[in-house]
Write a protein that holds these residues in place. Structure first.
Motif, mmCIF file in Angstrom:
data_model
loop_
_atom_site.group_PDB
_atom_site.id
_atom_site.type_symbol
_atom_site.label_atom_id
_atom_site.label_comp_id
_atom_site.label_asym_id
_atom_site.label_seq_id
_atom_site.Cartn_x
_atom_site.Cartn_y
_atom_site.Cartn_z
ATOM 1 N N ALA A 1 0.828 -1.197 0.000
ATOM 2 C CA ALA A 1 0.000 0.000 0.000
ATOM 3 C C ALA A 1 0.869 1.256 0.000
ATOM 4 O O ALA A 1 1.895 1.317 0.673
ATOM 5 C CB ALA A 1 -0.933 0.003 1.215
ATOM 6 N N GLU B 68 -7.656 2.563 3.654
ATOM 7 C CA GLU B 68 -6.973 1.573 2.819
ATOM 8 C C GLU B 68 -7.932 0.417 2.541
ATOM 9 O O GLU B 68 -8.578 -0.093 3.457
ATOM 10 C CB GLU B 68 -5.704 1.059 3.498
ATOM 11 N N GLU C 288 -8.254 -3.393 0.363
ATOM 12 C CA GLU C 288 -7.561 -4.457 -0.366
ATOM 13 C C GLU C 288 -8.485 -5.043 -1.422
ATOM 14 O O GLU C 288 -9.645 -5.356 -1.156
ATOM 15 C CB GLU C 288 -7.096 -5.550 0.585
ATOM 16 N N TRP D 289 -3.693 -2.811 -3.209
ATOM 17 C CA TRP D 289 -4.287 -1.918 -2.218
ATOM 18 C C TRP D 289 -4.639 -0.583 -2.863
ATOM 19 O O TRP D 289 -3.912 -0.068 -3.725
ATOM 20 C CB TRP D 289 -3.314 -1.679 -1.065
#
Length: 283
Positions: free
Chosen positions: A143, A159, A161, A167
């Motif tokens: 990320a 964030e 996924e 990410w």
């Protein structure tokens, strides 16, 4: 710990330190099973432990019945040549620990390679639907890290996924002052830190408000002009309608004036007639 190492050395085993290889998603990655042992290679076994905890085995036997044989329960994107393991179209899930056992006429050797697969994110900076600067780093691995200049306590960073192990990082900057803010994005795939500036939402909102006010004034003036022109046209139409018929009325008036003397004379004559008639009856 010293005892097992001595036993391995006596039996002809050689251990090596871990080697880290960095690959890029979508490219091909080459892993070497140690250095050239200096003798004929009898067999090679790759024991792979992926980052998602899945395991697989890739082996090569040089002296087998029917010739050299290869066993592979890993991805079909992996191919083996001599001591080289090549991963085609490398994916993030291919990352992990690759332990290689090399057997040759010179002995047996163990090598461990750590594969790290990187994915470069797509970065953008825009004003979101709420009117706040929003910095995005989409599809990166690992990320990305986002920061702002000037710093603020009112920054919201999330964030997420994706299914392909990448990410997405979204950072929103909120400010109640007229200012210019700069987004900074750091990632291992970037040679330099990505940066871009944008005007704060306060100034953008005022520009929008003044634009709307100006448009409203222009629309009001245009409507007033149209209304005034329509009123003027109606007034002119009424005047034209009122001035055209009088010619016919004058004609009728003239005929009436010509006819009135005859009507007066007839009326007087009848009065005389009725007066004479009354006198005769009295006698």
């Amino acid at each position: 710990m010293i005892g097992p190492l001595l036993i391995l050395c006596i039996w002809g085993y050689t251990l090596s330190a871990d080697v880290t290889v960095v690959g890029r998603r979508g490219n091909f990655t080459v892993l070497q099973c140690g250095e050239d042992p200096g003798g004929e290679i009898v067999g090679v076994i790759w024991k792979i432990h992926h980052m998602n905890n899945s395991r697989c085995l890739f082996s090569y036997g040089a002296h087998m019945r029917g010739g050299p044989q290869i066993y592979n329960n890993c991805s079909t994107r992996m191919t083996f040549t001599n001591r080289t393991l090549t991963i085609h179209n490398t994916q993030i899930s291919d990352g992990g620990n690759f332990t290689c056992e090399l057997s040759s006429t010179g002995g047996t050797f163990f090598y461990t390679t750590i594969l790290q697969v990187l994915a470069q994110p797509s970065v953008s900076l825009d004003i979101n639907s709420d009117g706040s600067p929003e910095c995005r780093a989409i599809g990166g691995f690992p990320a990305a890290e986002i920061s702002w200049i000037p710093s603020s306590d009112d920054i919201n960073t999330t964030e997420m996924e994706a299914l392909d192990d990448t990410w997405t990082v979204i950072s929103t900057y909120k400010s109640d002052r007229d200012m210019v803010v700069t987004c900074l994005v750091s990632h291992p795939t970037f040679v330099n830190v990505w940066s871009q500036s944008i005007v704060s939402p306060v100034e953008t909102k005022w520009e929008l408000i003044w634009s709307l006010v100006g448009f409203a004034i222009f629309l009001f003036i245009a409507l007033c002009i149209v209304y005034w022109n329509q009123k003027k046209i109606r007034t002119c139409s009424k005047k034209s309608l009122n001035t055209s018929p009088p010619q016919q009325v004058d004609g009728i008036a003239e005929e009436t004036q010509e006819f009135e003397p005859y009507a007066t004379y007839t009326q007087r004559e009848n009065v005389v007639y009725w007066g004479t008639l009354k006198v005769t009856r009295l006698n």
